[in-house]
Design an enzyme around this catalytic site. Structure first.
Site, PDB file in Angstrom:
ATOM      1  N   HIS A  13      -5.455   3.415  -6.779  1.00 15.12           N
ATOM      2  CA  HIS A  13      -6.430   4.543  -6.561  1.00 15.12           C
ATOM      3  C   HIS A  13      -7.242   4.815  -7.792  1.00 15.12           C
ATOM      4  O   HIS A  13      -6.749   4.682  -8.831  1.00 15.12           O
ATOM      5  CB  HIS A  13      -5.499   5.920  -6.383  1.00 15.12           C
ATOM      6  N   GLU A  23      -3.690   5.305   2.377  1.00 15.01           N
ATOM      7  CA  GLU A  23      -4.048   4.443   3.463  1.00 15.01           C
ATOM      8  C   GLU A  23      -2.877   3.585   3.737  1.00 15.01           C
ATOM      9  O   GLU A  23      -2.892   3.011   4.952  1.00 15.01           O
ATOM     10  CB  GLU A  23      -5.258   3.318   3.031  1.00 15.01           C
TER      11      GLU A  23
HETATM   12  N1  COA Z   1      -4.358  -4.793  -5.548  1.00 16.29           N
HETATM   13  C1  COA Z   1      -4.452  -5.789  -6.840  1.00 16.29           C
HETATM   14  N2  COA Z   1      -5.145  -5.442  -7.870  1.00 16.29           N
HETATM   15  C2  COA Z   1      -5.524  -4.136  -7.978  1.00 16.29           C
HETATM   16  C3  COA Z   1      -5.430  -3.310  -6.880  1.00 16.29           C
HETATM   17  C4  COA Z   1      -5.014  -3.657  -5.757  1.00 16.29           C
HETATM   18  N3  COA Z   1      -4.853  -2.840  -4.790  1.00 16.29           N
HETATM   19  N4  COA Z   1      -5.955  -2.205  -7.369  1.00 16.29           N
HETATM   20  C5  COA Z   1      -6.431  -2.288  -8.549  1.00 16.29           C
HETATM   21  N5  COA Z   1      -6.273  -3.717  -8.964  1.00 16.29           N
HETATM   22  C6  COA Z   1      -6.589  -4.113 -10.176  1.00 16.29           C
HETATM   23  C7  COA Z   1      -8.138  -4.347 -10.261  1.00 16.29           C
HETATM   24  O1  COA Z   1      -8.652  -5.575  -9.837  1.00 16.29           O
HETATM   25  C8  COA Z   1      -8.010  -4.096 -12.068  1.00 16.29           C
HETATM   26  O2  COA Z   1      -7.879  -5.656 -12.362  1.00 16.29           O
HETATM   27  P1  COA Z   1      -8.803  -6.130 -13.744  1.00 16.29           P
HETATM   28  O3  COA Z   1      -8.471  -5.090 -14.721  1.00 16.29           O
HETATM   29  O4  COA Z   1      -7.916  -7.513 -13.840  1.00 16.29           O
HETATM   30  O5  COA Z   1     -10.080  -6.278 -13.384  1.00 16.29           O
HETATM   31  C9  COA Z   1      -7.039  -3.048 -12.326  1.00 16.29           C
HETATM   32  O6  COA Z   1      -6.179  -3.397 -11.330  1.00 16.29           O
HETATM   33  C10 COA Z   1      -7.518  -1.731 -12.415  1.00 16.29           C
HETATM   34  O7  COA Z   1      -8.245  -1.402 -11.443  1.00 16.29           O
HETATM   35  P2  COA Z   1      -8.862   0.092 -11.394  1.00 16.29           P
HETATM   36  O8  COA Z   1      -9.725   0.390 -12.313  1.00 16.29           O
HETATM   37  O9  COA Z   1      -7.513   0.833 -11.241  1.00 16.29           O
HETATM   38  O10 COA Z   1      -9.295   0.041  -9.895  1.00 16.29           O
HETATM   39  P3  COA Z   1     -10.555   0.950  -9.234  1.00 16.29           P
HETATM   40  O11 COA Z   1     -10.366   2.501  -9.741  1.00 16.29           O
HETATM   41  O12 COA Z   1     -11.711   0.454  -9.730  1.00 16.29           O
HETATM   42  O13 COA Z   1     -10.046   0.984  -7.813  1.00 16.29           O
HETATM   43  C11 COA Z   1      -9.391   1.152  -5.735  1.00 16.29           C
HETATM   44  C12 COA Z   1      -9.293   1.905  -6.958  1.00 16.29           C
HETATM   45  C13 COA Z   1      -8.535   1.966  -4.724  1.00 16.29           C
HETATM   46  C14 COA Z   1     -10.648   0.909  -5.314  1.00 16.29           C
HETATM   47  C15 COA Z   1      -8.283  -0.224  -5.692  1.00 16.29           C
HETATM   48  O14 COA Z   1      -7.287   0.052  -6.413  1.00 16.29           O
HETATM   49  C16 COA Z   1      -8.498  -1.037  -4.733  1.00 16.29           C
HETATM   50  O15 COA Z   1      -9.396  -1.827  -4.440  1.00 16.29           O
HETATM   51  N6  COA Z   1      -7.251  -0.723  -3.694  1.00 16.29           N
HETATM   52  C17 COA Z   1      -7.256  -1.393  -2.642  1.00 16.29           C
HETATM   53  C18 COA Z   1      -7.990  -0.795  -1.416  1.00 16.29           C
HETATM   54  C19 COA Z   1      -7.536   0.370  -0.785  1.00 16.29           C
HETATM   55  O16 COA Z   1      -6.450   0.577  -0.806  1.00 16.29           O
HETATM   56  N7  COA Z   1      -8.647   1.602  -0.880  1.00 16.29           N
HETATM   57  C20 COA Z   1      -8.079   2.704  -0.341  1.00 16.29           C
HETATM   58  C21 COA Z   1      -8.290   3.849  -1.495  1.00 16.29           C
HETATM   59  S1  COA Z   1      -7.675   5.448  -0.881  1.00 16.29           S
END
Ligand code: COA
Length: 363
Positions: A248, A305
């Site tokens: 998140h 989700e």
């Molecule tokens: N699975 C695998 N890796 C993940 C991840 C996940 N669900 N969520 C984050 N990461 C990884 C990212 O790729 C990133 O890796 P890197 O530093 O090697 O590039 C690292 O963790 C940090 O990510 P972060 O900055 O916390 O992500 P964000 O704030 O840009 O994204 C979300 C937040 C929700 C978009 C992301 O966690 C995600 O894509 N989750 C899956 C989709 C989802 O469940 N969406 C509903 C949201 S309520």
């Protein structure tokens, strides 16, 4: 002009002051109009909507349940005008197209009630049309949650309605998420509520925002049984894919809404959902462990989700409708933010930094 640092996803940027909801990402606490989300577990959607709208300064009809019921009936009468939109193969595209055709009225509370009602009616009608069934007219005697579930699936089963209503209440608003920000940007220009809601629908549709629960179920299907979770997840991560329903932007602990929804599923009668819940819990546990190893500095825990997918499946909402049903709940929050932005906000107009080719020197 001095060069300011920029955050690619605007993280940490405060774009508005709001009295609607507060997301405390460090402590895993969500406050909705002065209530902890956990305290609203058994509240009616209308009741929470009234609180949320009042916090935003939006006038609430004296009997919101009745006003919404009437507005659902009016929206249903207008369904023939939405025939083309209802034929679209994607429920979110249908919603976006249907609402986009609507003229905005000059009256803010009327617009708000009509938009919440129409979102539910279009979602219910789309579900029926794509199951080769005739749309079900609304039942004015039912609350909004019960009627939406009935318009989708045709039945009113009190335990399922309770769980579904808990879902609608839990996700009604959530700080400055992407779709809410989109709605506020449009509202800040002085544009109308219908346009702001259509923009928000477009943002919600994306898989990184409201589009995750469908893929969460696809993942559970692919894993099949708890014992296979760890290897399946490890392969996905090794292939560079994200685990849907995990992580998140704001929460650094488990999303508090995941717990509220998980307990609602646990309260449903013991049937197929019990096995699904056991599988989901095993997948969450293994995904949390594996992500902790890959990202030791970044807590990646279950988000809303994850259990939304399991809950909506358990109450009989088809997968193709998950994001549209999310919109049916969140539209209430968007309308509060639209009203609040109009009252207290300023035109939202940030800046960009040019990194393109420098202009040729003029002679
Ligand atoms: N699975 C695998 N890796 C993940 C991840 C996940 N669900 N969520 C984050 N990461 C990884 C990212 O790729 C990133 O890796 P890197 O530093 O090697 O590039 C690292 O963790 C940090 O990510 P972060 O900055 O916390 O992500 P964000 O704030 O840009 O994204 C979300 C937040 C929700 C978009 C992301 O966690 C995600 O894509 N989750 C899956 C989709 C989802 O469940 N969406 C509903 C949201 S309520």
């Amino acid at each position: 002009m001095t060069r300011q640092a920029h955050a690619e996803g605007l993280e940490g940027v405060i774009a508005a002051e709001t009295a609607i909801s507060d997301v405390d990402g460090e402590r895993g606490r969500l406050t909705l109009a002065g209530h902890d989300v956990e305290a609203l577990a058994d509240a009616a959607y209308e009741q929470v909507l009234a609180d949320v709208w009042t916090s935003a300064g939006l006038a609430v009809p004296g009997d919101l349940r009745r006003a919404l019921a009437r507005a659902r009936a009016e929206a249903f009468a207008g369904l023939p005008g939405w025939r083309d939109a209802l034929a679209l193969p994607d429920a979110m595209e249908a919603l976006r197209s249907a609402l986009a055709r609507w003229p905005a009225s000059a009256d803010e509370p009327t617009d708000a009630v009509r938009l919440v009602a129409a979102t539910a009616v279009v979602t219910g009608a789309w579900a029926r049309v794509h199951a080769d069934l005739a749309p079900l007219p609304p039942d004015e005697g039912l609350g909004h949650a019960a009627d939406l579930l009935r318009m989708i699936g045709g039945v009113v089963d009190p335990p399922r309605v309770r769980a579904f209503q808990r879902y609608l209440v839990t996700v009604v608003d959530h700080g400055m998420n992407a779709s809410t920000f989109a709605a506020r940007v449009v509202a800040s220009t002085g544009s109308d509520a219908v346009s702001a809601v259509v923009a928000a629908l477009g943002a919600l549709k994306g898989p990184l925002h409201g589009g995750a629960p469908g893929p969460v179920l696809d993942m559970l299907d692919a894993i099949g049984e708890p014992a296979r979770a760890r290897d399946w997840l490890a392969d996905e991560l090794a292939a560079g894919r994200r685990v849907m329903g995990m992580g998140h932007r704001v929460y650094r602990v488990r999303d508090p809404r995941a717990a509220v929804l998980e307990s609602a599923i646990g309260e449903l009668e013991r049937d197929a959902s019990e096995r699904r819940l056991a599988l989901a819990r095993a997948v969450e546990r293994d995904a949390t462990d594996l992500l902790a190893v890959r990202h030791p500095d970044r807590a990646l825990r279950a988000n809303v989700e994850f259990y939304t997918a399991v809950l909506l499946e358990a109450v009989g909402v088809p997968r193709s409708l998950f994001t549209a049903v999310f919109a049916c709940a969140r539209v209430g929050g968007w309308l509060a933010h639209i009203a609040e932005q109009r009252r207290t906000g300023r035109l939202i107009r940030p800046q960009s930094r040019y990194v393109g080719v420098p202009a040729a020197v003029r002679r």
